[in-house]
Write a protein that holds these residues in place. Sequence first.
Motif, mmCIF file in Angstrom:
data_model
loop_
_atom_site.group_PDB
_atom_site.id
_atom_site.type_symbol
_atom_site.label_atom_id
_atom_site.label_comp_id
_atom_site.label_asym_id
_atom_site.label_seq_id
_atom_site.Cartn_x
_atom_site.Cartn_y
_atom_site.Cartn_z
ATOM 1 N N LYS A 2 34.065 -36.473 41.714
ATOM 2 C CA LYS A 2 33.824 -35.079 42.058
ATOM 3 C C LYS A 2 34.764 -34.168 41.269
ATOM 4 O O LYS A 2 34.368 -33.102 40.809
ATOM 5 N N GLU A 3 36.009 -34.615 41.105
ATOM 6 C CA GLU A 3 36.995 -33.843 40.361
ATOM 7 C C GLU A 3 36.585 -33.700 38.890
ATOM 8 O O GLU A 3 36.718 -32.633 38.289
ATOM 9 N N LEU A 4 36.027 -34.731 38.312
ATOM 10 C CA LEU A 4 35.558 -34.708 36.932
ATOM 11 C C LEU A 4 34.387 -33.728 36.773
ATOM 12 O O LEU A 4 34.317 -32.991 35.789
ATOM 13 N N GLN A 5 33.509 -33.685 37.766
ATOM 14 C CA GLN A 5 32.389 -32.751 37.723
ATOM 15 C C GLN A 5 32.882 -31.303 37.794
ATOM 16 O O GLN A 5 32.360 -30.423 37.114
ATOM 17 N N ILE A 6 33.891 -31.062 38.613
ATOM 18 C CA ILE A 6 34.455 -29.715 38.737
ATOM 19 C C ILE A 6 35.098 -29.287 37.421
ATOM 20 O O ILE A 6 34.911 -28.159 36.947
ATOM 21 N N LYS A 7 35.859 -30.207 36.788
ATOM 22 C CA LYS A 7 36.486 -29.899 35.504
ATOM 23 C C LYS A 7 35.428 -29.622 34.436
ATOM 24 O O LYS A 7 35.579 -28.708 33.627
ATOM 25 N N ALA A 8 34.352 -30.399 34.412
ATOM 26 C CA ALA A 8 33.276 -30.194 33.438
ATOM 27 C C ALA A 8 32.603 -28.844 33.662
ATOM 28 O O ALA A 8 32.278 -28.132 32.711
ATOM 29 N N LYS A 9 32.403 -28.492 34.935
ATOM 30 C CA LYS A 9 31.776 -27.213 35.247
ATOM 31 C C LYS A 9 32.681 -26.058 34.816
ATOM 32 O O LYS A 9 32.215 -25.080 34.232
ATOM 33 N N ASN A 10 33.993 -26.172 35.073
ATOM 34 C CA ASN A 10 34.946 -25.138 34.663
ATOM 35 C C ASN A 10 34.991 -25.011 33.136
ATOM 36 O O ASN A 10 35.038 -23.906 32.605
ATOM 37 N N LEU A 11 34.943 -26.139 32.451
ATOM 38 C CA LEU A 11 34.942 -26.123 30.993
ATOM 39 C C LEU A 11 33.670 -25.467 30.472
ATOM 40 O O LEU A 11 33.702 -24.651 29.544
ATOM 41 N N GLY A 12 32.547 -25.790 31.085
ATOM 42 C CA GLY A 12 31.278 -25.170 30.707
ATOM 43 C C GLY A 12 31.300 -23.671 30.912
ATOM 44 O O GLY A 12 30.801 -22.904 30.088
ATOM 45 N N THR A 13 31.896 -23.234 32.006
ATOM 46 C CA THR A 13 32.011 -21.805 32.285
ATOM 47 C C THR A 13 32.901 -21.125 31.250
ATOM 48 O O THR A 13 32.571 -20.042 30.756
ATOM 49 N N LYS A 14 34.011 -21.767 30.888
ATOM 50 C CA LYS A 14 34.899 -21.204 29.874
ATOM 51 C C LYS A 14 34.192 -21.086 28.525
ATOM 52 O O LYS A 14 34.323 -20.086 27.828
ATOM 53 N N ILE A 15 33.465 -22.125 28.160
ATOM 54 C CA ILE A 15 32.736 -22.104 26.889
ATOM 55 C C ILE A 15 31.679 -21.007 26.902
ATOM 56 O O ILE A 15 31.541 -20.241 25.946
ATOM 57 N N THR A 16 30.938 -20.914 27.987
ATOM 58 C CA THR A 16 29.909 -19.879 28.099
ATOM 59 C C THR A 16 30.513 -18.483 28.008
ATOM 60 O O THR A 16 30.002 -17.620 27.292
ATOM 61 N N ASN A 17 31.620 -18.259 28.714
ATOM 62 C CA ASN A 17 32.283 -16.957 28.664
ATOM 63 C C ASN A 17 32.820 -16.666 27.260
ATOM 64 O O ASN A 17 32.746 -15.537 26.782
ATOM 65 N N GLY A 18 33.344 -17.689 26.587
ATOM 66 C CA GLY A 18 33.840 -17.516 25.222
ATOM 67 C C GLY A 18 32.719 -17.154 24.256
ATOM 68 O O GLY A 18 32.878 -16.283 23.401
ATOM 69 N N VAL A 19 31.574 -17.822 24.385
ATOM 70 C CA VAL A 19 30.425 -17.531 23.524
ATOM 71 C C VAL A 19 29.915 -16.115 23.787
ATOM 72 O O VAL A 19 29.618 -15.368 22.852
ATOM 73 N N LYS A 20 29.847 -15.729 25.057
ATOM 74 C CA LYS A 20 29.405 -14.367 25.393
ATOM 75 C C LYS A 20 30.367 -13.332 24.822
ATOM 76 O O LYS A 20 29.941 -12.306 24.281
ATOM 77 N N ALA A 21 31.668 -13.573 24.938
ATOM 78 C CA ALA A 21 32.665 -12.633 24.410
ATOM 79 C C ALA A 21 32.548 -12.537 22.893
ATOM 80 O O ALA A 21 32.618 -11.448 22.318
ATOM 81 N N PHE A 22 32.354 -13.680 22.221
ATOM 82 C CA PHE A 22 32.194 -13.680 20.768
ATOM 83 C C PHE A 22 30.940 -12.919 20.360
ATOM 84 O O PHE A 22 30.934 -12.148 19.414
ATOM 85 N N TRP A 23 29.860 -13.134 21.093
ATOM 86 C CA TRP A 23 28.577 -12.487 20.779
ATOM 87 C C TRP A 23 28.672 -10.973 20.955
ATOM 88 O O TRP A 23 28.107 -10.210 20.183
ATOM 89 N N ASN A 24 29.398 -10.521 21.960
ATOM 90 C CA ASN A 24 29.504 -9.089 22.250
ATOM 91 C C ASN A 24 30.590 -8.390 21.437
ATOM 92 O O ASN A 24 30.648 -7.163 21.427
#
Length: 72
Positions: A2-24
Amino acid sequence: MKELQIKAKNLGTKITNGVKAFWNDESGMGTVEVILIIVVLIGLVIVFKKQISGIVEDIFKTIRAETREITN
């Protein structure tokens, strides 16, 4: 597990936010626009090279002729 899934989800959120920030981010748009303008101008010069050369030659012939008139 469960902890690994949470870390993966947090990493995915960080990547998504980074891509959105780069795009904007529009701080480099000035550079891109200047490069595009230069490319268009170079293309125009290549397309109209003969006409531009003819005009420049005519201008210099006129300058030479008028300079000779002044010196004589």
